[in-house]
Design an enzyme around this catalytic site. Structure first.
Site, PDB file in Angstrom:
ATOM      1  NE  ARG A   1     107.518  60.332   3.751  1.00  0.00           N
ATOM      2  CZ  ARG A   1     107.658  60.737   2.496  1.00  0.00           C
ATOM      3  NH1 ARG A   1     108.791  61.281   2.085  1.00  0.00           N
ATOM      4  NH2 ARG A   1     106.663  60.611   1.630  1.00  0.00           N
TER       5      ARG A   1
ATOM      6  NE  ARG B   1     107.394  57.106   0.710  1.00  0.00           N
ATOM      7  CZ  ARG B   1     107.203  57.879  -0.361  1.00  0.00           C
ATOM      8  NH1 ARG B   1     108.236  58.178  -1.151  1.00  0.00           N
ATOM      9  NH2 ARG B   1     106.010  58.352  -0.654  1.00  0.00           N
TER      10      ARG B   1
ATOM     11  CG  HIS C   1     107.744  57.250   7.967  1.00  0.00           C
ATOM     12  ND1 HIS C   1     108.365  56.919   6.782  1.00  0.00           N
ATOM     13  CD2 HIS C   1     106.481  57.631   7.626  1.00  0.00           C
ATOM     14  CE1 HIS C   1     107.519  57.081   5.785  1.00  0.00           C
ATOM     15  NE2 HIS C   1     106.375  57.522   6.265  1.00  0.00           N
TER      16      HIS C   1
ATOM     17  CE  LYS D   1     105.306  54.190  -0.021  1.00  0.00           C
ATOM     18  NZ  LYS D   1     103.980  54.296   0.621  1.00  0.00           N
TER      19      LYS D   1
ATOM     20  CG  HIS E   1     102.684  62.535  -0.118  1.00  0.00           C
ATOM     21  ND1 HIS E   1     102.412  63.383   0.933  1.00  0.00           N
ATOM     22  CD2 HIS E   1     103.329  61.464   0.427  1.00  0.00           C
ATOM     23  CE1 HIS E   1     102.887  62.859   2.055  1.00  0.00           C
ATOM     24  NE2 HIS E   1     103.437  61.702   1.774  1.00  0.00           N
TER      25      HIS E   1
ATOM     26  CE1 TYR F   1     103.592  64.258   7.944  1.00  0.00           C
ATOM     27  CE2 TYR F   1     102.843  64.266   5.665  1.00  0.00           C
ATOM     28  CZ  TYR F   1     103.519  63.660   6.708  1.00  0.00           C
ATOM     29  OH  TYR F   1     104.103  62.440   6.512  1.00  0.00           O
TER      30      TYR F   1
END
Length: 299
Positions: free
Chosen positions: A248, A149, A245, A173, A271, A280
């Site tokens: 990514r 990110r 992004h 995150k 994730h 994806y």
């Protein structure tokens, strides 16, 4: 209004017990207010103890007819579930009318990706004779090599590079740390930037460990990375609307197309749920469908 005491109690619960911010509390209360606006529109204002699933289904139909987006409907339903869940917890109602209430299915937006030719075009368009160009090349190489990110990229530290092992430590995150492999090309250009460009920047106190710096010696901003990538896309005439992004997305899609294990990709992307990573796989399915179309004798 007969239901104001319940709403005030819910507000107190959100602020004190759930410790939500003022904006979050207001968002919940606005969702609840929509339900009672609906009752006003039909000249009916039942006590919360009288509200059942049929009332709520009619309310959902009403906001749908008003043209409310599915994503907004889903948020309103989530707010209602929290409200009636609170009332049940406090024994103010005996049954939860939202128990069987379903949110509308949300269309999952498939991410834009770049193919390797497009990525090479962007990298080749960078003027590496300039200090900013050396940094830009390193940034794109690292974004694509590691699937970071943009916030993770600008937060990278020198102390988090494990060059001999071929890994970097990333803070994602929720301050969750993960270890991500870094490719040889990305390491090469990052080292060129560090040894030939960064070394000449007068670094401000407190930013000594940050890898990517601006000209004044502070950590690079997210906006700077966005601007650089947009300018590059315009320079090469790329029609896609890309951002940091996008690299990514491309990282994940190319790995999955190449046969990488979904769990491994999930780990590298950071994730928390594999469901997020599964988005994806759409391009992989398109690729497989193309194989059938092109090569199966009875396609």
């Amino acid at each position: 209004m007969i239901n104001q005491p319940y709403i005030r109690s819910f507000k107190t619960y959100l602020k004190l017990e759930r410790s939500l911010s003022g904006n979050s509390v207001d968002a919940y209360l606005n969702d609840i207010a929509k339900l009672f606006q609906y009752f006003d529109s039909i000249d009916k204002q039942p006590d919360v103890k009288e509200i059942d699933s049929s009332h709520l289904k009619s309310f959902i139909s009403w906001i749908n007819e008003l043209g409310m987006l599915p994503s907004t409907q889903a948020r309103v339903i989530s707010g209602l579930k929290s409200f009636f869940g609170f009332l049940l917890l406090e024994n103010l109602i005996t049954t939860d009318p939202t128990e069987l209430l379903e949110a509308p299915r949300l269309a999952r937006k498939l991410p834009d990706t770049l193919n390797i030719h497009e990525i090479n075009r962007l990298i080749d368009a960078i003027d590496a004779s300039k200090p900013d160009g050396v940094r830009s090349k390193a940034i794109i190489e690292v974004l694509y090599s590691c699937g970071l990110r943009v916030s993770e990229l600008v937060g990278l530290r020198l102390s988090n590079i494990f060059e001999e092992a071929g890994f970097i430590k990333v803070v994602g995150k929720g301050n969750r740390e993960r270890i991500v492999p870094i490719g040889g090309s990305a390491l090469k250009y990052m080292n060129i930037y560090i040894s030939e460009t960064r070394v000449h920047i007068p670094i401000k106190k407190g930013f000594e460990d940050y890898i990517f710096l601006n000209r004044s010696g502070s950590s690079l901003s997210r906006i700077s990375v966005f601007t650089m990538i947009k300018s590059l896309a315009e320079k090469v005439g790329l029609k896609k609307d890309i951002s940091p992004h996008t690299f990514r997305h491309s990282f994940a899609t190319h790995l999955i197309e190449g046969g990488a294990d979904l769990r491994a990709v999930q780990e590298m992307l950071g994730h928390s749920s594999i469901t997020t990573t599964e988005i994806y796989t759409h391009l992989d399915r398109d690729y497989l469908r193309g194989i059938i179309t092109d090569f199966h004798p009875r396609s």
